[in-house]
Motif scaffolding. Structure first.
Motif: not given
Length: 519
Positions: A425, A456-462, A495
């Motif tokens: 991050r 999962s929260a940051q930066p997010g999977p997608k 993903d």
């Protein structure tokens, strides 16, 4: 003499024999006859001078001594001193020393300095090279004339018989200083201070301002280096060193009582020796009614911590943590493990409270204090890294996490995964997506499930899967097939329905031969 009336040696032997028999007037007459035949002979002039001094004719004696000096042959005095009585030698010594001091006091210039040196040399010969005062004054005269090594020789002569002579130690130190021999100069000054602070300070103050500054700075550096060494290594003997450091600190304040750095230095020496009340007195000299000196406040915080006033201590210690950690480190070395633990814990709690109030700038100093007090405990390094991240100082945060990762152990898998994800991050904050992907992959290699939970929260999977896709493409373009395959496989964990990643995986399969190890 009857066999050869012109034989000067026989006449001198006769005069010396008459002198030793106590027949002073006969000896005097014999020497006057010899002088009439050889008016420029030093052995005759020197003997007559001694007899004139014995009779109290100081003016006549001085004229004779001046002639000996003008002739420049003083070697005869060594033999004469073995013949003449101690009280008469003492008369010559005293007269020559006094005459030299009078010249130096009333006349200026190198010519008169050289004349004074000649009188002092006679005084030293008369004493059997034991005239310390004459040696001291002559050494200073040589120093004034720029003959530094000759001056050191005279100072050494004094110190061979009197190693505790403070004036000789100071004089030798100043000559070494003039010769740019800084270590030798400091060693001599420190030795002198250990013997007599009151005697050394006037010697230093007699120097030019530039030399005074050089010596005081040198003493300060010497004292600080030894303080740090004693603080970091408790096995070193302290009694003798403490005495020496106290002498240096006291001398610096006597030289310039307005310099706050000297008060802080002496306070540190007193803290090291456990004299906390005296240390506080010197800190008050610096702090005054409106404290502004962070180093002094830090010492005050140390004393508060010793009194178990942790809340006040962390308030005074933390400003120094981010500005001069080495200075703070000296104080921390003097704390036992229990006090350091309570200090780091209290500082971290204060930092957490400030972070909660959205004051990361203020929290940073407390986290730094916690890190220093705990010797780089990973728990506090992580807190500081998080605070630095909030302040957008991603590079410093990365350095903290580097230190954390160096201390990883096998039994903290969850924290290891989180540390690598945190580094990922931070690289994103620096817009370095390639390095970020590498850090996330390291986390996935340790535990895919824990890594997924962390991102999962940051930066997010997608969004992260898209970064993996771009990284995989880059690897493929460089024909790094195995790296490209690895990136794609971990990207599909983020993903599994990503069409871009699936297409890239198919492209890799087509472009590489099946003999390559990409699975």
């Amino acid at each position: 003499m009857e066999l050869d009336a012109s034989d000067e040696i026989s006449r001198l032997l006769s005069a010396d024999a008459l002198y030793q028999m106590g027949r002073i007037e006969d000896a005097h007459k014999t020497l006057l006859v010899a002088l009439s035949k050889s008016p420029h002979t030093s052995p005759i002039l020197a003997r007559l001078a001694l007899l004139q001094l014995r009779k109290g004719f100081f003016y006549d004696a001085n004229l004779l001594i001046k002639k000996v000096i003008q002739i420049g042959d003083t070697s005869c005095l060594q033999l004469i001193m073995e013949i003449f009585r101690e009280e008469d030698r003492k008369l010559l010594q005293t007269h020559c020393h006094s005459r030299a001091v009078t010249i130096l006091k009333n006349k200026q210039g190198d010519t008169y300095t050289k004349e004074a040196i000649a009188y002092l040399s006679l005084a030293i010969i008369a004493s059997g090279s034991q005239a310390r005062e004459s040696l001291l004054v002559r050494a200073r005269c040589y120093g004034h004339l720029g003959q530094k090594k000759t001056a050191i020789y005279d100072f050494n002569t004094i110190l061979r018989t009197d190693p505790t002579n403070v004036q000789a130690l100071c004089g030798r130190a100043f000559m070494h200083l003039a010769l740019n021999q800084q270590k030798e100069a400091m060693d001599n000054i420190v030795s002198a201070l250990t013997l007599d602070v009151a005697g050394v300070v006037p010697e230093i103050l007699s120097l030019k301002q530039e030399a005074q500054v050089f010596i005081t700075q040198g003493l300060s550096s010497h004292c600080r280096a030894e303080l740090n060494q004693l603080a970091s290594d408790r096995s070193l003997p302290r009694e003798e060193s403490s005495k020496k450091l106290l002498a240096i600190g006291e001398a610096l304040i006597k030289i310039d009582a307005t310099n706050s750095a000297w008060h802080i230095l002496l306070a540190d020496v007193l803290i090291l020796t456990g004299c906390y009340e005296k240390a506080l007195e010197h800190l008050q000299e610096v702090l005054g009614p409106t404290p502004r000196s962070e180093p002094a406040q830090a010492r005050l915080g140390f004393l508060q911590l010793k009194k178990r006033d942790t809340a006040a201590a962390i308030h005074n210690l933390q400003p120094l943590a981010g500005k001069d950690p080495k200075d703070l480190g000296f104080l921390l070395h003097l704390l036992d493990a229990k006090l350091r633990h309570s200090l780091s814990q209290a500082a971290a709690e204060e930092g957490n409270a400030l972070e909660k109030d959205q004051c990361p700038e203020k929290a940073l100093g407390y986290y730094t204090l916690a890190v220093l007090a705990s010797n780089g405990n990973p728990k506090y390094l992580r807190l500081r890294a998080s605070c630095l991240s909030h302040l957008q100082d991603f590079s410093r945060a990365l350095r903290d996490l580097d230190k954390v990762i160096q201390k990883h152990t096998a039994n903290d898998l969850q924290m290891q995964v989180e540390d690598f994800c945190s580094r990922g991050r931070l690289f994103l904050g620096l817009s370095d997506e390639a390095s970020a992907v590498e850090e996330f992959i390291r986390a996935f290699q340790l535990s895919p499930s824990l890594a997924l939970r962390s991102v999962s929260a940051q930066p997010g999977p997608k969004p992260l899967a898209q970064m993996f896709h771009l990284a995989g493409q880059h690897c493929l373009e460089e024909q790094r097939y195995e790296d490209s395959w690895k990136v794609v496989q971990y990207g599909l964990l983020l993903d599994e329905n990503s069409s871009d990643l699936k297409k890239l995986r198919g492209r890799i399969k087509r472009e590489v031969s099946w003999g390559c190890s990409i699975h």
